[in-house]
Design a protein around this motif. Structure first.
Motif, PDB file in Angstrom:
ATOM      1  N   ASP A   1       8.946   1.195  11.343  1.00  0.00           N
ATOM      2  CA  ASP A   1      10.226   0.612  10.930  1.00  0.00           C
ATOM      3  C   ASP A   1      10.641   1.074   9.535  1.00  0.00           C
ATOM      4  N   VAL A   2       9.670   1.157   8.616  1.00  0.00           N
ATOM      5  CA  VAL A   2       9.994   1.629   7.258  1.00  0.00           C
ATOM      6  C   VAL A   2      10.455   3.090   7.307  1.00  0.00           C
TER       7      VAL A   2
ATOM      8  N   SER B   1       3.214  15.513  -3.821  1.00  0.00           N
ATOM      9  CA  SER B   1       3.897  14.923  -2.675  1.00  0.00           C
ATOM     10  C   SER B   1       4.384  13.518  -2.997  1.00  0.00           C
ATOM     11  N   GLU B   2       5.498  13.159  -2.417  1.00  0.00           N
ATOM     12  CA  GLU B   2       6.078  11.845  -2.645  1.00  0.00           C
ATOM     13  C   GLU B   2       5.267  10.783  -1.905  1.00  0.00           C
ATOM     14  N   MET B   3       5.013   9.676  -2.592  1.00  0.00           N
ATOM     15  CA  MET B   3       4.374   8.536  -1.949  1.00  0.00           C
ATOM     16  C   MET B   3       5.395   7.407  -1.877  1.00  0.00           C
ATOM     17  N   LEU B   4       5.228   6.539  -0.896  1.00  0.00           N
ATOM     18  CA  LEU B   4       6.115   5.396  -0.828  1.00  0.00           C
ATOM     19  C   LEU B   4       5.321   4.156  -0.456  1.00  0.00           C
ATOM     20  N   GLU B   5       5.921   3.032  -0.725  1.00  0.00           N
ATOM     21  CA  GLU B   5       5.250   1.751  -0.565  1.00  0.00           C
ATOM     22  C   GLU B   5       5.589   1.166   0.807  1.00  0.00           C
TER      23      GLU B   5
ATOM     24  N   VAL C   1       0.794   5.941  12.736  1.00  0.00           N
ATOM     25  CA  VAL C   1      -0.419   5.659  11.960  1.00  0.00           C
ATOM     26  C   VAL C   1      -0.092   5.875  10.479  1.00  0.00           C
ATOM     27  N   ALA C   2      -0.437   4.909   9.639  1.00  0.00           N
ATOM     28  CA  ALA C   2      -0.087   4.997   8.212  1.00  0.00           C
ATOM     29  C   ALA C   2      -0.771   6.205   7.563  1.00  0.00           C
ATOM     30  N   PRO C   3       0.011   7.106   6.960  1.00  0.00           N
ATOM     31  CA  PRO C   3      -0.597   8.289   6.322  1.00  0.00           C
ATOM     32  C   PRO C   3      -1.043   7.966   4.897  1.00  0.00           C
ATOM     33  N   THR C   4      -2.098   7.185   4.792  1.00  0.00           N
ATOM     34  CA  THR C   4      -2.647   6.865   3.473  1.00  0.00           C
ATOM     35  C   THR C   4      -3.328   8.101   2.899  1.00  0.00           C
TER      36      THR C   4
ATOM     37  N   MET D   1       0.837  -1.199   0.000  1.00  0.00           N
ATOM     38  CA  MET D   1       0.000   0.000   0.000  1.00  0.00           C
ATOM     39  C   MET D   1       0.864   1.238   0.000  1.00  0.00           C
ATOM     40  N   GLU D   2       0.287   2.339  -0.471  1.00  0.00           N
ATOM     41  CA  GLU D   2       1.040   3.588  -0.560  1.00  0.00           C
ATOM     42  C   GLU D   2       0.700   4.513   0.604  1.00  0.00           C
ATOM     43  N   VAL D   3       1.725   5.191   1.085  1.00  0.00           N
ATOM     44  CA  VAL D   3       1.528   6.227   2.118  1.00  0.00           C
ATOM     45  C   VAL D   3       2.331   7.464   1.709  1.00  0.00           C
ATOM     46  N   TYR D   4       1.959   8.563   2.285  1.00  0.00           N
ATOM     47  CA  TYR D   4       2.687   9.810   2.028  1.00  0.00           C
ATOM     48  C   TYR D   4       4.046   9.799   2.715  1.00  0.00           C
ATOM     49  N   ALA D   5       5.040  10.367   2.053  1.00  0.00           N
ATOM     50  CA  ALA D   5       6.280  10.738   2.742  1.00  0.00           C
ATOM     51  C   ALA D   5       5.976  11.950   3.621  1.00  0.00           C
ATOM     52  N   PRO D   6       6.610  12.042   4.800  1.00  0.00           N
ATOM     53  CA  PRO D   6       6.199  13.079   5.751  1.00  0.00           C
ATOM     54  C   PRO D   6       6.996  14.379   5.689  1.00  0.00           C
ATOM     55  N   ASP D   7       7.965  14.453   4.777  1.00  0.00           N
ATOM     56  CA  ASP D   7       8.886  15.596   4.870  1.00  0.00           C
ATOM     57  C   ASP D   7       8.570  16.733   3.904  1.00  0.00           C
ATOM     58  N   GLY D   8       7.941  16.440   2.772  1.00  0.00           N
ATOM     59  CA  GLY D   8       7.601  17.497   1.834  1.00  0.00           C
ATOM     60  C   GLY D   8       8.819  18.056   1.119  1.00  0.00           C
ATOM     61  N   ALA D   9       8.541  19.016   0.253  1.00  0.00           N
ATOM     62  CA  ALA D   9       9.607  19.604  -0.568  1.00  0.00           C
ATOM     63  C   ALA D   9      10.431  20.599   0.233  1.00  0.00           C
TER      64      ALA D   9
END
Lengths: 90, 346
Positions: free
Chosen positions: B20-21, B5-9, B34-37, A1-9
């Motif tokens: 951990d990721v 925004s960058e997404m990651l798997e 909490v997973a930021p979906t 599943m995909e989640v947002y990276a938390p740091d932004g540009a």
């Protein structure tokens, strides 16, 4: 599943290093003492030794608060030097 | 919703897995996340009609752009609810105010952390705790909002220990440091209005140490209580000792505040009395600190003068916090920083 990276540009390009000053003979060395313990002593001695080895002169010596950016008038006076020694931490 | 925004798997939404990721990339505060979906972040943003990609602030030292969306991502990570987002956005605005000096706050070896104080209607409607145990633990709004602000500092500002945060020992206040003002039991009205912010809801950011306790069970009048407050402020170990512009937040419990008000003392009277009493012999300060940032008139005081620990009574900020009992607290600042109070947007 995909989640947002938390740091932004990043909003501003990082400032690059200035080009090297080349041969120091005849140039002025400045010191920006950031008020950390012994910073003025350390940087001042380094400037004197560097000047003695290279034929440069020690020019302007300025001081700033460790926790704040250098004021414009301090930076303006330091602009008289071609090389500035600064940065000391505790 | 599309954005840049960058997404990651990640393998799953399990909070330990996300922790951990993220840790492999240098993110997180060490606790499960909490997973930021996209769905959760959209839900977090749903309460605001404003542009999610508006840059609220650019935070040093990383120069990270804190948009509403990125603030919402960190709010999700921390366990916030959508009603907390407005407080976080306001807190980020406050952190970026020049007088806060966030670059210095993040860079210093001092254990400073931004304390977030929530004022007004939003404290009630979004469930912030202003009463018993307000500094925690146990309340979702206080805990999650405080944690989210720290995650924003870690991720967006880059205040990662070592790389962007040089704090020698770190500190527990760097995990979560959020409290609400007890407006219902403040005899002097709200703090935000007292500093000129006339809004239904507001937040204050004060970059300081963890709370120093002030215990007084005995006194029925203001002076003995406030003498103990002054005693807690006159430590030679405080950064404020050699910095005369430093602020102190005095978080009075309702019973101590009531004792002051019953004697006819206003918020300003309380600050003035503390300023008069929180003093250290000038010669002792000179002997302890070669490097000082004092006002010129303070430098001119003879060694035997009783030097106020801060230049002006206005640097002593009085807020009512907490529930039953007779414990107040003092929160000295890092020194080269001033607090900021800003409205919460609708």
């Amino acid at each position: 599943m995909e989640v947002y990276a938390p740091d932004g540009a990043v909003g501003a390009a990082p400032t690059g290093l200035a080009p090297g000053a080349g041969v120091l003979a005849g140039k002025r060395i400045g010191v920006l003492d950031n008020s950390k313990p012994n910073a003025g002593l350390l940087l001042g001695r380094m400037a004197e030794r560097l000047a003695a080895r290279t034929g440069a002169g020690v020019g302007v010596v300025e001081r700033k608060n460790a926790a704040l950016p250098a004021p414009d008038d301090v930076l303006a006076r330091l602009a008289e030097a071609q090389v500035v020694l600064t940065g000391s931490a505790d | 919703m599309t954005d840049a925004s960058e997404m990651l798997e990640v393998a799953s939404a399990d909070p330990d897995t996300v922790r951990d990721v993220f840790a492999q990339r240098g993110w997180g505060d060490g606790l499960p996340l909490v997973a930021p979906t996209a769905e959760r972040v959209d839900d977090m943003l749903a309460g605001s009609a404003r542009d999610p990609d508006e840059v609220i602030a650019v935070l040093p030292p990383r120069s990270g752009m804190a948009t509403r969306r990125i603030i919402a991502v960190n709010a999700v990570l921390a366990g916030c609810r959508p009603e907390h987002l407005g407080v976080l956005v306001a807190a980020v605005r406050a952190l970026a105010r020049p007088e806060v000096n966030l670059r210095g706050v993040n860079a210093t070896t001092h254990p400073v952390a931004p304390m977030l104080v929530v004022h007004g209607e939003v404290a009630r409607t979004a469930g912030y705790n202003a009463g018993l145990g307000a500094f925690g633990p146990g309340n979702v709004a206080n805990a999650a909002t405080g944690r989210a602000l720290r995650l924003i500092l870690l991720h967006v500002a880059g205040a990662v220990p070592g790389a962007g945060d040089a704090s020698t020992q770190g500190g527990p206040a760097k995990y979560a440091y959020c409290v609400a003002e007890n407006l219902d039991e403040s005899p002097w009205g709200g703090y935000a209005a007292s500093v000129g912010v006339d809004a239904p809801s507001a937040v204050t950011v004060h970059c300081g140490e963890a709370p120093h306790n002030v215990h007084d069970m005995e006194a029925s009048g203001p002076a003995p209580i406030l003498d103990k407050v002054a005693s807690a402020m006159t430590s030679l170990g405080s950064n404020n000792a050699p910095v005369s512009s430093g602020e102190f937040f005095v978080m009075l419990c309702p019973e101590h505040a009531a004792a002051c008000a019953a004697a006819g003392w206003t918020r300003s009277h309380v600050a003035s009395y503390i300023h008069e009493r929180a003093r250290i012999r000038a010669g002792d300060l000179r002997a302890a600190f070669a490097l000082r940032a004092w006002a010129p008139w303070q430098e001119a005081l003879p060694d035997d003068s009783a030097m106020p620990v801060t230049e002006h009574p206005a640097n002593i900020r009085i807020v009512v916090v907490g529930g039953p009992g007779k414990h107040s607290s003092v929160i000295p600042s890092w020194g080269m920083t001033s607090s900021a109070t800003v409205p919460v947007e609708h």
